[in-house]
Structure formats: structure tokens, C-alpha cells
Design an enzyme around this catalytic site. Structure first.
Site, short mmCIF file in Angstrom:
data_model
loop_
_atom_site.label_atom_id
_atom_site.label_comp_id
_atom_site.label_asym_id
_atom_site.label_seq_id
_atom_site.Cartn_x
_atom_site.Cartn_y
_atom_site.Cartn_z
N SER A 88 43.40 16.22 32.19
CA SER A 88 42.68 17.33 32.83
C SER A 88 43.58 18.11 33.78
O SER A 88 43.13 19.06 34.41
CB SER A 88 41.46 16.78 33.59
N HIS A 107 8.60 50.26 33.20
CA HIS A 107 8.86 50.36 31.76
C HIS A 107 9.96 51.38 31.45
O HIS A 107 9.98 51.97 30.38
CB HIS A 107 7.59 50.75 30.98
N ASN A 147 33.74 56.24 30.96
CA ASN A 147 32.93 55.05 30.69
C ASN A 147 32.84 54.12 31.89
O ASN A 147 33.84 53.85 32.56
CB ASN A 147 33.54 54.28 29.50
N GLU A 167 29.82 47.55 33.08
CA GLU A 167 29.50 46.83 31.84
C GLU A 167 30.05 45.41 31.87
O GLU A 167 29.40 44.46 31.40
CB GLU A 167 30.07 47.60 30.64
N TYR A 197 29.72 6.57 36.81
CA TYR A 197 30.66 7.54 36.28
C TYR A 197 30.88 7.35 34.77
O TYR A 197 30.86 6.25 34.26
CB TYR A 197 32.03 7.38 37.00
N GLN A 254 34.31 14.66 33.59
CA GLN A 254 35.52 15.46 33.75
C GLN A 254 35.29 16.89 33.25
O GLN A 254 35.98 17.82 33.66
CB GLN A 254 36.67 14.81 32.98
N LYS A 288 34.41 20.52 35.58
CA LYS A 288 35.23 21.45 36.37
C LYS A 288 35.39 22.83 35.76
O LYS A 288 35.22 23.85 36.44
CB LYS A 288 36.60 20.83 36.62
N1 ARG Z 1 40.04 13.27 35.98
C1 ARG Z 1 38.87 12.48 36.19
C2 ARG Z 1 37.64 13.37 36.29
O1 ARG Z 1 37.79 14.49 36.53
C3 ARG Z 1 39.01 11.67 37.44
C4 ARG Z 1 38.17 10.44 37.48
C5 ARG Z 1 38.69 9.46 36.52
N2 ARG Z 1 37.96 8.24 36.60
C6 ARG Z 1 38.00 7.32 35.65
N3 ARG Z 1 37.28 6.25 35.81
N4 ARG Z 1 38.72 7.48 34.56
O2 ARG Z 1 36.54 12.93 36.14
#
Ligand code: ARG
Length: 462
Positions: free
Chosen positions: A24, A157, A286, A291, A318, A323, A326
Site C-alpha cells: 500500500s 420545476h 464553456n 461542469e 482488523y 487497507q 485509504k
Molecule cells: N497497511 C495496512 C493497512 O493499511 C496496515 C495494517 C496492517 N496490519 C496487518 N495486520 N497486516 O491496513
């Protein structure tokens, strides 16, 4: 090669495609400031509680500053093999200060780390968005004050309904963006609990001080449940939901600008600063910025949907799915900030064509309701009868191909013989708006007062 951060039980490295899907760093490198901030708060706490020696904590703290400098100056080359921002920072720290760097991760996991970083990131973004929306509100309130008495057709309308003022129309958006700011403010307030110390999911056996880290990072309190702390993404969803609504408001205003500046309407003009030409049709001007603001609503609302779908089936706590939280947030908030800034510029730039607007407001029998109200007020007609008589008068004007104010007194009296020339005082658009003095109504005096109130209130926000 196995991952040096977690590869103890592994004998070989990941397949190329595994690295591709797992890494990531290409996007979460944006979190670097917040990652280092949170690590510094964590290590200071480890030192203060005696979990690390003072010397170790100081050494790690200084090392983190050095890593920050390298990232700031663009010197540090991030590695995909190190997956994400957290491991990239820690790896560089190890290169700089040696094995003591490994103590930073005591009583912590990437799960509470990323939840903390992301909250800090969004909290900063929310402050920036609030500032931007306040500036947009100010631009609109100033336009409203300039055009408190500029008459335009009000629509329902998209058909001419009753005359309003352009200032009143601008203030409608000031209200909308005010509510948007309220939604972001609420989201920021609820977001402000610190996950750090929840560790992987269950808390930790080390004698950490979660109040200290929460306090150091400006959180109101530590999150109360470790499972929830690492697996909750409500704060991102709430932010995206508020962003989607704000984007919808921006889009409605953008659409109105597109309509107003079209040659068919000709209600307003945007300068060269906010328009583009056509490569084939030389006459064109334009409204591309409007737009694009309108179009960006798609990706912003889509981001909310995207994250909601990522989260909806996840068992506690988790999972790596998270991930995927983001990119939608980064993309949506970037688009929103850009849209707010472009809209603020366009609002300042927009020049209404007052005569054209007023002319349109006087046409299409926009003052018919005013005439009906006059019949009620002056002649004591029940509103339903007044409505019917006015309808007949409109039909007469239609037949003669003229505006209501262009009919003769005899014409009016042919429908209702008690009408006198006083009725003409409500048939023009300017008189119509002037009479709408009820609270929240479009009368220029109301608009002037409201615009001033907003400008004063916004002084302290922007
Ligand atoms: N890059 C991971 C995320 O954004 C960080 C957390 C990773 N945690 C794990 N248990 N692999 O979620």
C-alpha cells in the site's frame, strides 16, 4: 527474501503478484507525517512509563526526526517490499540507529498504528475543508449583499414561478454549506478518540499510558474498546457521507451556473478565468470548471459507497480489506477540496446580468401570485376565488401576447369588476420581491440583513 519485519516463520518471499496486491506504500505514503507523529508520541510514552529506558526513547525519537527529514526532502526511497508506510519508516529507522529501533513497536501493532494515523490525517483534512467551505460561504454572502435587490425569476420545476432576488438565491447556498460544515464538525468530534494502545486487537500486557498518547496527539480520550478501536472506520465513512452531501450541494450550484451562463438564459457571465473555448466553434465560452465540479460528485459519492461495501461484511477485528479504506478517502477529499476552491473562485467571478434577469422575472406571469394575493387583501376574495380570477387574467394576457403589467385596467375589470389601478403596483417583479418581507422571505431588506449577519459571523471562521 522474507520480510525482515515479520518474516521469522517464513522461508521464502512473496510472489510478485502477492507483493503487487499487498503493498500500500504507493498511496499510504501520504500518511508519513502522521505516522511519525504517532510514533513519537508512542515512544515518548514508552520512555515515561519505564517500558523503555529514557535513553532508548530519546534515541528512537531523534531517529524518527531524522527519518522525517529524509522523507520531507524526498531523499528516502520507499520500497514496495516493505509493504506500507509503517514498515518503511521503521526500516529506515533501523538503518539509521540500529537494532534499538526494533523497540519502537513494543506494545503496539500496525492495526492500532494505522487506525491512529488515518484518524489524524482525516482530522487535518476536515480542518482544511471547513476553512475552504467558510471561504466559499463568504464569497456567496458578499455576492448576496451586492445583489440584495437584483431581481431574478425563482423557479419550480425549472419553470418561472415567482420573482426572487439573486442575493436570496446565493444565501440559500450559504445555508447549505453551513449545514455541511456542521456535518464535518460532528464527524471530527466523534473521530477524536485515540486507538493507539489497542495493539493488534486485545490491548497489551505492558503498563502503557493511553491517556498520555491520546493527549499528546490532541485526541479527547483513548478509544474505550480495543476491538472497536482497530476495526472501526466510521470516522472515514462519516467524513465521506458528509463529503457526498457537500459535493451534491456544489453540484447543484454548478448546474445553476451552467444554466445561467448559457446563451439561452443569459442570466450571468463567467470571465475568461473560469471558462474555456472550443477548438472548432469560435463563439463558444464553456463553463468547464462548473461542469467538472458537477461531475466530481460522482467519484465523491462513489467513494462513500466503495468504503461502505468494503466494511459491511467484516467480522471483528482488523482484516486486510481495511487497507482499501485509504484511496477512496484520499481521492474524494482531494476532489472535494478542489471543487470547493474552484467554486469559490467562480462565485467571485460570476457577474449577473441584472437587466436580463429582471426582464425574465417580469415575463412568464411570474407575478400572478402577487395579483391573487392582492385580490385577497384588497377585495376580500377567498384565495381559491382569487386564484381562479387570476388564472383568467393570465389567459387573457396569453391571448394578447403581453405581460400582466401590460394589460389595461379595463382588461382586468372584465374579469373582476372591482379591480382598481392599485393592482398594477404588484404586477412588476421589483414590487413583488419588495413585498415578501416574511421571515426568510426574499425582500431586499431581508436579504441585506441576512447577508450582513453571515459576513459578520464568517469573519472569525476564515
Ligand atoms: N497497511 C495496512 C493497512 O493499511 C496496515 C495494517 C496492517 N496490519 C496487518 N495486520 N497486516 O491496513
Amino acid at each position: 527474501m522474507t520480510n525482515t519485519m515479520w518474516g521469522g516463520r517464513f522461508t521464502s518471499g512473496p510472489a510478485a503478484i502477492m507483493e503487487e496486491i499487498n503493498a500500500s506504500i504507493d498511496f499510504d505514503k501520504r500518511l508519513w507525517r502522521h505516522d511519525i507523529l504517532a510514533s513519537k508520541a508512542h515512544v515518548a510514552m514508552l520512555g515515561a512509563t519505564g517500558i523503555l529506558t529514557k535513553r532508548e526513547a530519546d534515541q528512537i525519537g531523534r531517529g524518527l526526526d531524522a527519518v522525517a527529514e529524509e522523507i520531507e526532502s524526498g531523499k528516502l526511497v520507499f520500497s514496495r517490499a516493505l509493504e506500507d508506510i509503517h514498515l518503511n519508516v521503521e526500516n529506515r529507522l533501523t538503518e539509521l540507529i540500529g537494532p534499538v529501533a526494533g523497540k519502537l513497536h513494543t506494545a503496539r501493532s500496525r492495526n492500532d498504528q494505522v487506525a491512529t494515523d488515518f484518524r489524524l490525517y482525516i482530522r487535518d483534512e476536515l480542518a482544511g475543508i471547513d476553512f475552504g467551505l467558510a471561504a466559499l460561504q463568504r464569497a456567496l454572502a458578499e455576492k448576496a449583499l451586492d445583489h440584495a435587490a437584483t431581481v431574478m425569476p425563482g423557479f419550480t420545476h425549472l419553470q418561472t414561478a415567482q420573482p426572487v432576488t439573486f442575493g436570496h438565491h446565493c444565501l440559500a447556498y450559504v445555508e447549505m454549506f453551513g449545514r455541511d460544515r456542521g456535518r464535518f464538525f460532528d464527524a471530527a468530534k466523534r473521530l477524536n478518540e485515540c486507538p493507539l494502545g489497542a495493539a493488534a486487537l486485545a490491548g497489551t500486557s505492558f503498563p502503557i499510558d493511553r491517556e498520555q498518547t491520546a493527549d499528546a496527539l490532541g485526541f479527547t480520550r483513548p478509544a474505550a474498546n480495543s476491538l472497536d478501536a482497530v476495526s472501526d472506520r466510521d470516522f472515514a465513512l462519516e467524513t465521506l457521507a458528509a463529503a457526498a452531501i457537500a459535493a451534491m450541494h456544489l453540484s447543484r450550484l454548478a448546474e445553476e451556473i451552467v444554466i445561467w451562463t448559457s446563451p439561452q438564459f443569459g442570466f450571468a457571465r463567467l470571465s475568461d478565468h473560469y471558462t474555456t473555448g472550443s477548438s472548432i466553434m469560435p463563439q463558444k465560452r464553456n463553463p468547464d470548471a462548473a461542469e467538472l465540479v458537477r461531475a466530481k460528485t460522482g467519484r465523491i459519492a462513489g467513494a462513500f459507497q466503495s468504503l461502505l461495501m468494503v466494511m459491511k461484511g467484516l467480522p471483528l477485528a482488523y482484516a486486510k480489506d481495511m487497507q482499501e479504506d485509504k484511496e477512496p478517502v484520499f481521492d474524494a477529499l482531494d476532489a472535494l477540496k478542489l471543487g470547493i476552491a474552484a467554486m469559490t473562485g467562480m462565485v467571485g467571478d460570476l457577474e449577473p446580468d441584472a437587466p436580463a434577469m429582471e426582464k425574465a422575472a417580469g415575463s412568464a406571469y411570474a407575478t400572478a401570485t402577487d395579483l391573487a394575493d392582492w385580490l385577497v387583501r384588497e377585495l376580500g376574495l377567498p384565495f381559491r376565488d382569487a386564484h381562479h380570477a387570476t388564472g383568467q387574467i393570465v389567459a387573457l394576457a396569453e391571448k394578447q401576447g403581453c405581460a400582466l403589467s401590460e394589460l389595461s385596467l379595463a382588461d382586468l375589470q372584465a374579469v373582476e369588476r372591482r379591480i382598481n389601478k392599485g393592482a398594477f403596483s404588484v404586477l412588476d417583479a421589483a414590487s413583488s420581491v419588495k413585498s415578501r418581507t416574511s421571515y426568510g422571505g426574499t425582500a431586499p431588506a431581508n436579504v441585506r440583513k441576512e447577508a450582513k449577519r453571515w459576513i459578520k459571523r464568517l469573519e472569525k471562521d476564515a
